[in-house]
Write a protein that holds these residues in place. Structure first.
Motif, PDB file in Angstrom:
ATOM      1  N   LEU A 176       0.840  -1.191   0.000  1.00 10.92           N
ATOM      2  CA  LEU A 176       0.000   0.000   0.000  1.00 10.92           C
ATOM      3  C   LEU A 176       0.880   1.248   0.000  1.00 10.92           C
ATOM      4  O   LEU A 176       1.799   1.367   0.821  1.00 10.92           O
ATOM      5  CB  LEU A 176      -0.916   0.002   1.221  1.00 10.92           C
ATOM      6  N   VAL A 177       0.599   2.168  -0.919  1.00  9.31           N
ATOM      7  CA  VAL A 177       1.391   3.392  -1.023  1.00  9.31           C
ATOM      8  C   VAL A 177       0.468   4.595  -1.153  1.00  9.31           C
ATOM      9  O   VAL A 177      -0.738   4.465  -1.395  1.00  9.31           O
ATOM     10  CB  VAL A 177       2.339   3.348  -2.249  1.00  9.31           C
ATOM     11  N   GLY A 178       1.052   5.776  -1.030  1.00  7.10           N
ATOM     12  CA  GLY A 178       0.346   7.017  -1.292  1.00  7.10           C
ATOM     13  C   GLY A 178       0.712   7.541  -2.663  1.00  7.10           C
ATOM     14  O   GLY A 178       1.855   7.404  -3.101  1.00  7.10           O
ATOM     15  N   LEU A 179      -0.265   8.136  -3.338  1.00  8.51           N
ATOM     16  CA  LEU A 179      -0.046   8.735  -4.649  1.00  8.51           C
ATOM     17  C   LEU A 179      -0.488  10.195  -4.609  1.00  8.51           C
ATOM     18  O   LEU A 179      -1.555  10.508  -4.076  1.00  8.51           O
ATOM     19  CB  LEU A 179      -0.845   8.010  -5.737  1.00  8.51           C
ATOM     20  N   VAL A 180       0.339  11.069  -5.172  1.00  2.17           N
ATOM     21  CA  VAL A 180      -0.030  12.480  -5.323  1.00  2.17           C
ATOM     22  C   VAL A 180      -0.054  12.797  -6.806  1.00  2.17           C
ATOM     23  O   VAL A 180       0.941  12.594  -7.511  1.00  2.17           O
ATOM     24  CB  VAL A 180       0.970  13.406  -4.601  1.00  2.17           C
ATOM     25  N   ALA A 181      -1.198  13.260  -7.284  1.00  7.96           N
ATOM     26  CA  ALA A 181      -1.351  13.548  -8.710  1.00  7.96           C
ATOM     27  C   ALA A 181      -0.628  14.837  -9.075  1.00  7.96           C
ATOM     28  O   ALA A 181      -0.630  15.810  -8.319  1.00  7.96           O
ATOM     29  CB  ALA A 181      -2.826  13.648  -9.074  1.00  7.96           C
ATOM     30  N   ARG A 182      -0.034  14.853 -10.246  1.00  7.60           N
ATOM     31  CA  ARG A 182       0.612  16.067 -10.741  1.00  7.60           C
ATOM     32  C   ARG A 182      -0.397  17.013 -11.382  1.00  7.60           C
ATOM     33  O   ARG A 182      -0.185  18.222 -11.414  1.00  7.60           O
ATOM     34  CB  ARG A 182       1.706  15.707 -11.742  1.00  7.60           C
ATOM     35  N   GLY A 183      -1.464  16.459 -11.896  1.00  4.27           N
ATOM     36  CA  GLY A 183      -2.520  17.270 -12.503  1.00  4.27           C
ATOM     37  C   GLY A 183      -3.671  17.484 -11.545  1.00  4.27           C
ATOM     38  O   GLY A 183      -3.539  17.324 -10.325  1.00  4.27           O
ATOM     39  N   ARG A 184      -4.832  17.828 -12.095  1.00 10.11           N
ATOM     40  CA  ARG A 184      -5.989  18.167 -11.270  1.00 10.11           C
ATOM     41  C   ARG A 184      -7.076  17.096 -11.282  1.00 10.11           C
ATOM     42  O   ARG A 184      -8.085  17.229 -10.594  1.00 10.11           O
ATOM     43  CB  ARG A 184      -6.587  19.505 -11.744  1.00 10.11           C
ATOM     44  N   ARG A 185      -6.892  16.023 -12.058  1.00  8.27           N
ATOM     45  CA  ARG A 185      -7.908  14.969 -12.125  1.00  8.27           C
ATOM     46  C   ARG A 185      -7.631  13.944 -11.031  1.00  8.27           C
ATOM     47  O   ARG A 185      -6.524  13.401 -10.918  1.00  8.27           O
ATOM     48  CB  ARG A 185      -7.902  14.317 -13.501  1.00  8.27           C
ATOM     49  N   ALA A 186      -8.629  13.688 -10.212  1.00  9.34           N
ATOM     50  CA  ALA A 186      -8.437  12.843  -9.031  1.00  9.34           C
ATOM     51  C   ALA A 186      -8.527  11.362  -9.373  1.00  9.34           C
ATOM     52  O   ALA A 186      -9.487  10.935 -10.024  1.00  9.34           O
ATOM     53  CB  ALA A 186      -9.477  13.182  -7.973  1.00  9.34           C
ATOM     54  N   PRO A 187      -7.556  10.565  -8.927  1.00 10.33           N
ATOM     55  CA  PRO A 187      -7.713   9.102  -8.995  1.00 10.33           C
ATOM     56  C   PRO A 187      -8.860   8.678  -8.079  1.00 10.33           C
ATOM     57  O   PRO A 187      -9.051   9.263  -7.007  1.00 10.33           O
ATOM     58  CB  PRO A 187      -6.368   8.568  -8.479  1.00 10.33           C
ATOM     59  N   ARG A 188      -9.588   7.672  -8.490  1.00  8.07           N
ATOM     60  CA  ARG A 188     -10.707   7.184  -7.677  1.00  8.07           C
ATOM     61  C   ARG A 188     -10.570   5.685  -7.469  1.00  8.07           C
ATOM     62  O   ARG A 188      -9.851   4.995  -8.194  1.00  8.07           O
ATOM     63  CB  ARG A 188     -12.036   7.493  -8.370  1.00  8.07           C
ATOM     64  N   LYS A 189     -11.329   5.194  -6.496  1.00  9.19           N
ATOM     65  CA  LYS A 189     -11.307   3.772  -6.170  1.00  9.19           C
ATOM     66  C   LYS A 189     -11.572   2.931  -7.414  1.00  9.19           C
ATOM     67  O   LYS A 189     -12.518   3.190  -8.162  1.00  9.19           O
ATOM     68  CB  LYS A 189     -12.363   3.468  -5.107  1.00  9.19           C
ATOM     69  N   GLY A 190     -10.717   1.927  -7.627  1.00  7.66           N
ATOM     70  CA  GLY A 190     -10.879   1.017  -8.748  1.00  7.66           C
ATOM     71  C   GLY A 190     -10.091   1.382  -9.986  1.00  7.66           C
ATOM     72  O   GLY A 190      -9.952   0.552 -10.894  1.00  7.66           O
TER      73      GLY A 190
END
Length: 364
Positions: A287-301
């Protein structure tokens, strides 16, 4: 709002309606998703104090001379040595090591323990505890309907609560519990929470919930907060959510929570053989943390992909972070995945992300 007549209501349901909350079906309860702005509710907890209704959670009591031993057998933690007035984060696992639920266990007296379970799993936890305690001198009683649970969370929470109780809050350490009166109401005051901030969780009789809520809500700066804010707060704090980061297909070691599994405790426990084997073998994912470089949010799945577009993981939770000002996510990466050049497939577009060590936010 659900029209299902089987959906339960907490003792604070009418209060939420009067406040204009957006009510949704969550784990079989009508719960406030938000009252107005979920971002404002989130920021209130980070900067001042937020008030949450957590009365959907399950409270299961074990009592008797063998209650501590029964918990040692039923759960992965070593609970029986706990001092009275202390709490511990732990898990209940299936024989194959999969997580049935993550829990907080409070020792209220020499022979009395309270297990707090997630609402969606409360019946599963209750039934498993009944089964696993059968050979011990202990009784299991589900008292979820007797209790309301109100959380006051944020850096001002101690200052605010001190205006309603003579309890020694300054000396009440994190993961401790104390019985006292709050606003003249009998309460169990626990210094626990799910937001990454200092705060308290107040267990009171269901009939006292409205009176306590209304007293606390009168304080200037106390903001009612719903499930949306609670989710972004816990995500920033890197806290797992059952059904997302934790499932029956997930083990504590995969989730980076192997520390809660006490393989060296004297008692045998359900899942020990499987978990002991996993402790000696690198997990297949992490399990890791991710920080997006853009403005579109990753979502579950959503899939995590390597630089060549090959799938190498899956997002378990994701949302825009009000504190960081950018989208964040937790995700499982396959073992051996390089942490550079990763992206998340957001509706067909590969959005670059950076991998960080959890949590995203830690209070000073």
């Amino acid at each position: 709002m659900s029209a299902d007549p089987n959906v339960k209501k907490t003792p604070l349901h009418d209060v939420h309606q009067d406040l204009g909350a957006n009510l949704v079906d969550f784990a079989g309860y009508l719960m406030p998703l938000r009252y107005a702005s979920e971002t404002a509710e989130h920021q209130a907890v980070r900067q001042g104090a937020g008030l949450f209704d957590l009365s959907h959670m399950g409270e299961i009591f074990l009592a008797g001379p063998g209650a501590g031993a029964a918990l040692d057998h039923a759960l992965v933690g070593n609970l029986s040595p706990m001092a009275i007035g202390k709490a511990r984060y732990t898990m209940i696992c299936a024989p194959d090591g999969g997580v049935l639920d993550d829990l907080i266990v409070y020792r209220l007296a020499d022979e009395t323990w309270m297990v707090v379970a997630n609402a969606a799993n409360a019946a599963i936890v209750r039934d498993a505890l009944v089964e696993r305690a059968a050979g011990f001198d202990a009784t299991v009683r589900d008292r979820s309907g007797d209790y309301a649970l109100i959380a006051l969370q944020g850096p001002r929470s101690q200052e605010i609560l001190e205006g309603f109780t003579g309890a020694p809050l300054a000396g009440l350490k994190y993961y401790a519990i104390h019985a006292d009166k709050v606003a003249g109401i009998d309460a169990l005051i626990a210094r626990t929470g799910y937001t990454g901030e200092d705060g308290f969780e107040l267990f009171v009789d269901s009939s006292d919930a409205v009176r306590l809520w209304e007293q606390l809500a009168k304080v200037e700066g106390v903001v009612p907060a719903g499930l949306s804010a609670r989710d972004t707060l816990r995500l920033e704090a890197g806290m797992p959510l059952y059904g997302n980061e934790l499932t029956t297909e997930t083990t504590p070691f995969e989730a980076g929570l192997g520390r809660v599994v006490k393989l060296d405790k004297p008692a045998d426990f359900v899942g020990k053989t499987a978990l002991a084997a996993q402790a000696q073998t690198p997990p297949g994912r992490r399990l890791v943390g991710l920080v997006a470089r853009g403005r579109r949010a990753p979502r579950k799945g959503y899939q995590v992909v390597a630089s060549d577009g090959t799938p190498c993981g899956v997002v378990t939770s994701g949302a825009p972070s009000p504190t960081l000002g950018k989208p964040i996510a937790m995700a499982y990466l396959d073992s051996g995945t390089e942490e550079t050049g990763l992206a998340v497939d957001v509706r067909g577009r590969h959005e670059p992300v950076d991998v960080i060590v959890l949590p995203f936010y830690k209070r000073s």
